[in-house]
Scaffold this motif. Sequence first.
Motif, PDB file in Angstrom:
ATOM      1  N   THR A 236       0.828  -1.207   0.000  1.00  0.00           N
ATOM      2  CA  THR A 236       0.000   0.000   0.000  1.00  0.00           C
ATOM      3  C   THR A 236       0.860   1.254   0.000  1.00  0.00           C
TER       4      THR A 236
ATOM      5  N   TYR B 187       1.229   4.131  -3.126  1.00  0.00           N
ATOM      6  CA  TYR B 187       1.086   5.564  -2.884  1.00  0.00           C
ATOM      7  C   TYR B 187       2.304   6.305  -3.442  1.00  0.00           C
TER       8      TYR B 187
ATOM      9  N   TYR C  88      -3.895   7.487  -5.994  1.00  0.00           N
ATOM     10  CA  TYR C  88      -3.902   6.497  -4.912  1.00  0.00           C
ATOM     11  C   TYR C  88      -3.635   7.210  -3.601  1.00  0.00           C
ATOM     12  N   ASN C  89      -4.660   7.386  -2.785  1.00  0.00           N
ATOM     13  CA  ASN C  89      -4.511   8.087  -1.505  1.00  0.00           C
ATOM     14  C   ASN C  89      -5.247   7.367  -0.383  1.00  0.00           C
ATOM     15  N   ARG C  90      -5.131   6.028  -0.375  1.00  0.00           N
ATOM     16  CA  ARG C  90      -5.859   5.237   0.616  1.00  0.00           C
ATOM     17  C   ARG C  90      -5.047   4.983   1.881  1.00  0.00           C
TER      18      ARG C  90
ATOM     19  N   THR D 197       0.483   8.668   5.500  1.00  0.00           N
ATOM     20  CA  THR D 197       0.701   9.628   4.416  1.00  0.00           C
ATOM     21  C   THR D 197       1.864  10.552   4.760  1.00  0.00           C
TER      22      THR D 197
ATOM     23  N   ASN E 221      -5.288  14.826   1.411  1.00  0.00           N
ATOM     24  CA  ASN E 221      -6.401  14.264   0.649  1.00  0.00           C
ATOM     25  C   ASN E 221      -6.255  14.436  -0.849  1.00  0.00           C
TER      26      ASN E 221
END
Length: 308
Positions: free
Chosen positions: A111, A115, A140-142, A148, A183
């Motif tokens: 993941t 990103y 892709y910002n999950r 983050t 976001n």
Amino acid sequence: MTLGKSIKLFLVDGSINGILTAEIINWTGHVLSAPRTKLLDLIQREECARTGIYFLVGQDPEDSLPSVYIGESDDVANRLKQHNRTEEAGGKDFWEKVCLVTGKDQNITKTHIKYLESRLIDIAKRSGQCLLKNGTAHLYNRLPESDTADMEYFLEQIQVVLPALGYTFLKEIKYPSEQPKVNSIIAPASVDTSNTEAEFYLSTRDINAKAKVIDGEFVVLKDSQVKETPSQSTHSYISKLRPTLIEQGIISVDSFRFTQNYIFSSPSAAAAVINGQETNGRKAWREINTHLPYAQWQQNQVERVIQE
């Protein structure tokens, strides 16, 4: 105040043309760089079995910018084997060098890497410093907010290390206070006036352009005008770089203005693209307050320091 960084380089083969490793003190990332001719040795290293991000880089003599493909994998060695096949077999022929970034521990997950891939593709596309082979970047910002932040720090270190190894296609122009948007993948480039040494202008009957020196880079500013019809087409800056910038939308074909700030390799490269002909940028660009040519302004800066 900006603090310095120490980068530890290791020549695995004892040669600058072989496999290199790079690390930053207190950073959990690890960088491997190698020519394609060393691929067999590279894929046998343990780092290539980890989850990582990789860059395939090639330089076509006919192009002024390098061609770059950015990818990610849980097993980079296997992915590189696939890319090493012929085009007909699903591989990629263009690349001559590969750079791999992994973590020193097991905390970098699939993941996280997805990103990073998304952010790196976006940065490379917006920088205009390469011919990106990926096509459309995937948003892709999950990631949780804390992850983050960690990946944005990881990304900053990648942007420090890669230029030291000769990979300069991830250059960005940033405010020191610029913070990544949690976001959003896309964060527009901007100019840091506090890091600016001076502002310059290039003005003729047809055009008016401005530029700044930012962190040692010569940056032409957004909305600078460009001569519509080049008077010389044989010079590489006019025949290759200028059409590339128009194709990438960095120079608008409608208004013939820069749509964003853009880093050039030299004042002369910027002046040639803008004027549409070979131009000595050290004479053509003038400092906005003193109106001195760039060369004279720079000479004065050096002499002033010597006198002090």
